[in-house]
Scaffold this active site. Sequence first.
Site, PDB file in Angstrom:
ATOM      1  N   TYR A 192       0.859  -1.156   0.322  1.00  0.00           N
ATOM      2  CA  TYR A 192       0.052   0.635  -0.325  1.00  0.00           C
ATOM      3  C   TYR A 192       1.113   0.847   0.280  1.00  0.00           C
ATOM      4  CZ  TYR A 192      -4.211  -2.615   1.211  1.00  0.00           C
ATOM      5  OH  TYR A 192      -5.239  -3.729   0.679  1.00  0.00           O
ATOM      6  N   GLU A 193       0.353   2.293   0.006  1.00  0.00           N
ATOM      7  CA  GLU A 193       1.347   3.855  -0.681  1.00  0.00           C
ATOM      8  C   GLU A 193       1.352   4.115   0.819  1.00  0.00           C
ATOM      9  OE1 GLU A 193      -0.310   7.981  -2.625  1.00  0.00           O
ATOM     10  OE2 GLU A 193      -1.301   6.568  -2.364  1.00  0.00           O
ATOM     11  N   SER A 194       1.354   4.017   1.494  1.00  0.00           N
ATOM     12  CA  SER A 194       1.738   3.941   3.194  1.00  0.00           C
ATOM     13  C   SER A 194       2.859   3.312   3.124  1.00  0.00           C
ATOM     14  CB  SER A 194       0.607   4.076   4.288  1.00  0.00           C
ATOM     15  OG  SER A 194       0.263   2.450   4.508  1.00  0.00           O
ATOM     16  N   GLY A 195       3.259   2.438   2.934  1.00  0.00           N
ATOM     17  CA  GLY A 195       5.271   2.333   3.007  1.00  0.00           C
ATOM     18  C   GLY A 195       4.668   0.663   3.621  1.00  0.00           C
TER      19      GLY A 195
ATOM     20  N   GLY B  33      -0.873   9.350  -5.098  1.00  0.00           N
ATOM     21  CA  GLY B  33       0.294   8.419  -5.830  1.00  0.00           C
ATOM     22  C   GLY B  33      -0.172   7.714  -7.167  1.00  0.00           C
TER      23      GLY B  33
END
Length: 263
Positions: A50-53, A130
Amino acid sequence: MTDFTPNEMMTIAAARALSNDDVCFVGIGAPSAACNVARLTHAPDITLIYESGTVGTKPDVLPLSIGDGELCDTALFTVSVPEMFRYWLQGGRITTGFLGGAQIDKFANLNTTVVGPYDHPKVRLPGGGGAPEIASNCGRIFITMALTKRGFVEKLPFITSMGHGEGGAHRERLGLTTKGPTRVITDLCILEPDPETKELTVVSIHPGVGRDRIVENCGWPIKFADTVIETPAPTETELAVLRDINARTKKAHEGTGSGKEAA
């Protein structure tokens, strides 16, 4: 089992597009549901990012956003957002991106920015986040959206995420080496880009759906492949897994418990 909704058919058809070896950049909403159904059925070793890492996350309930603590709690590890984009995404380490959008055109370009003129929009949408980078840097892109005239439009007021641009070899002319959108899964049918023109073409129709209904719900004169198959109906296992994770998610987000008791 034949009792399923169009949204369930869409989610399960999207889940089937993924394989056990995929490293998948997951969008929130329908893409997240599809990716986790795949993980809980035929692709247990899929790597969800996921985009948050969060890398290798295995959420027990579907996240409300990329910052949902459920993702970090169940991840193999978590990296910073700059590392996620610079090393993982732009480094070519992600095979598949799974996106949704507010609007899409016949070349699979996505709009999540505005409806209407940019300076004076009718609707201000959440923005790209993103997604533009995901659309450009993942090996391939799957898109999940309900098929409506409001969402499938002849011309986008704003292109947030690049699909196939103006069609043909437009991506290559811009220097993009990834495949871009290779499949669009809707609640009525599945579309894939024509090999030459890159225009989205119906290749599979869901059970009980007629061609007229697809034509009526699309904002451009939609094309059908020479050979169009019927999408296999959801199996009992697929439906049970999807409904179970949706029930746990609903319970957790209603504040009646963590939802993990029902796993």
